[in-house]
Structures are given as C-alpha cells and as structure tokens.
Motif scaffolding. Structure first.
Motif, short mmCIF file in Angstrom:
data_model
loop_
_atom_site.label_atom_id
_atom_site.label_comp_id
_atom_site.label_asym_id
_atom_site.label_seq_id
_atom_site.Cartn_x
_atom_site.Cartn_y
_atom_site.Cartn_z
N GLY A 53 0.89 -0.76 0.01
CA GLY A 53 -0.17 -0.11 -0.05
C GLY A 53 0.63 1.72 0.13
N ALA A 54 0.18 2.43 -0.72
CA ALA A 54 0.44 3.14 -0.37
C ALA A 54 -0.16 4.96 -0.74
CB ALA A 54 1.69 3.50 -2.25
N PRO A 55 -0.16 6.21 -0.81
CA PRO A 55 -0.45 6.59 -1.67
C PRO A 55 -1.43 7.24 -2.31
CG PRO A 55 0.89 7.17 -0.17
CD PRO A 55 1.25 6.31 -0.69
N HIS A 56 0.08 6.28 -3.50
CA HIS A 56 -0.85 6.31 -5.16
C HIS A 56 -0.57 5.21 -5.88
CE1 HIS A 56 -1.99 10.93 -4.50
NE2 HIS A 56 -0.90 11.07 -4.50
N THR A 57 -1.09 4.67 -6.65
CA THR A 57 -0.90 3.70 -7.29
C THR A 57 0.34 4.22 -8.55
OG1 THR A 57 -2.98 2.24 -7.20
CG2 THR A 57 -1.74 1.94 -8.87
N ARG A 58 1.31 3.51 -8.29
CA ARG A 58 2.51 3.77 -8.89
C ARG A 58 3.54 1.66 -8.77
NH1 ARG A 58 7.66 7.38 -8.84
NH2 ARG A 58 8.68 6.51 -9.79
N GLY A 59 4.23 1.55 -10.08
CA GLY A 59 5.07 0.95 -10.74
C GLY A 59 6.58 1.18 -10.35
N TYR A 60 6.92 0.22 -10.00
CA TYR A 60 8.60 1.15 -9.86
C TYR A 60 9.67 -0.28 -10.56
CZ TYR A 60 7.15 3.98 -6.67
OH TYR A 60 6.74 4.99 -5.38
N ASP A 61 10.56 0.00 -11.19
CA ASP A 61 11.28 -0.80 -11.51
C ASP A 61 12.81 -1.31 -10.53
OD1 ASP A 61 13.32 1.19 -12.27
OD2 ASP A 61 13.28 1.03 -14.10
#
Length: 238
Positions: A53-61
């Motif tokens: 979970g986080a404030p916003h949905t985002r992918g990271y490499d």
C-alpha cells in the motif's frame, strides 16, 4: 500465473536497527516473515514483485531504492543513487528480500493506493498474473491499527473481528473473502494491507493454493499477519 506468495506486515520497527532496544519483542514475527520469504524464493518465480500500500498506485523497476533514513537509520536497499524512492511498505519488502540474500536487481515493485476500490485492486492482480507465467508476490500489509487504546488509531471494537476475518482468509487462501474486505471500513480501522491483499486475491484467481498462517499478532495494537501461499509449480520455460 501466480505460483507463490508471501504475506508480511511492514512496520519500520520490523527492522532491528530501527527498533533498537525493542528489537527482541518482534523476533517471533521477524522469524515468521523470514520463513514466508524463504518459501517464496524456494518456489523460484520467474518474476518477483513486491506489492504494498501507498498513497498512490505506481509501479517501480529495479532502479528504485528503499530508504530508512526517515526512521532514523541510514539504511538503503537496492536501486541506485538518485533513483525513485520506494514507499514504506515496499521498502520493508526490499529489506526482507535483501535479508534473505535475494538479488534485488531482478525484483519489481508495485505500489497500490490505499483508497483504490476493490475492483481496481483485483484487476491489477489479474493483469500481473496474466503477464507472467511464474509470478511470485511478496505482499506487504498491516491489519487494523485500532486494537487497543494505545494503538495509533485508538481502540475500535470492530478491529479485532476485522483482523480475524483477514487472518482466516489468508490462512485458507480464500480469495473471495479477501475480495470482500470493505475499503471504507478498512480505512476507518487504518488497515494498511487491504488493497495489497486484494491485489493478491486478483492474482490468485480461482487457482488452488496450499496456505499457512505463520503469525497473527498485535503487539502494539496493530494487526500483523504473516502467511505463505504455494501452488503446484509450473515447469520452467512455459
């Protein structure tokens, strides 16, 4: 296709250097997380993704870096200097993998917004599983933060039943029960793991899993659940 998953909480005090003198209080929980991660890595997933979970949905490499300096400890995990900074849930996931001697160079990270509707979380999990024939997930999420008067969210009588329902679902790989967790109630109880658990449910779909609940604790009024899910292995190269 999801072949294995480990579910762990993400309090910064799980890291002994952050907990300092209180580190021994979480030894049992830490050991359960280590076991869940060990089983996940033993399944040899072709793609390993940390979900949290986080404030916003985002992918990271793999260029993203976990950083515990906001918690008073100069520790960083993976990534490269100047790379994107991982949110707390994914940072603790990176720490658990590094602790297990996992090469973080091949790991990917997926933040999911705390407020994402269940349908979006399930769809994200489905898409991840469809994209990889041997997907492994390290799912980071706390239960409610309202179990006692000393808890971050104070005492809420609904918190213990909520965590008990989540624990039963994780113990039996009950994806329908995870999918049914109410986002509004989860937010009221400050259950940071709801969205990530529903991504897991979406990735698992209707597949059969052998599941085990390895820990169910609330030492500081916050529900900490650890679980392992395993399915029959898909042959390499498929």
């Amino acid at each position: 296709m999801l072949v294995a998953a480990a579910v762990c909480p993400h309090p910064p005090i799980l890291v002994p250097q952050v907990a300092s003198g209180a580190a021994a209080e979480l030894d049992e929980l830490r050991g359960a997380c280590d076991e869940a991660v060990r089983r996940l890595l033993e399944a040899e997933p072709g793609r390993l993704v940390v979900v949290g979970g986080a404030p916003h949905t985002r992918g990271y490499d793999a260029t993203a870096q976990g950083d515990l300096r906001p918690y008073g400890v100069d520790m960083r995990f993976g990534g490269r200097p100047g790379g994107p900074r991982l949110p707390l849930s994914l940072t603790i996931g990176a720490w658990l993998l590094q602790r297990a001697s996992c090469d973080l160079g091949g790991v990917r990270y997926q933040a999911v917004g705390f407020a994402e509707p269940a349908s979006a979380c399930l769809r994200l999990g489905e898409q991840m599983a469809a994209a990889h024939p041997r997907l492994g997930l390290l799912v980071m999420g706390d239960g409610s933060a309202c179990r006692t008067e000393q808890a971050p969210g104070y005492l809420d009588e609904r918190a213990a039943p909520y965590d008990a329902a989540a624990a039963r679902a994780l113990a039996s790989a009950d994806t329908a029960a995870l999918a049914a967790l109410d986002p509004a109630l989860s937010q009221e109880l400050r259950a940071a793991g709801r969205a990530a658990w529903q991504v897991l449910a979406g990735a698992a779909g209707n597949a059969a899993f052998t599941a085990e609940l390895l820990a169910d604790q609330a030492p500081y009024g916050v529900g900490y659940l650890v679980a392992s899910w395993m399915t029959a292995q898909v042959p390499h190269g498929t």
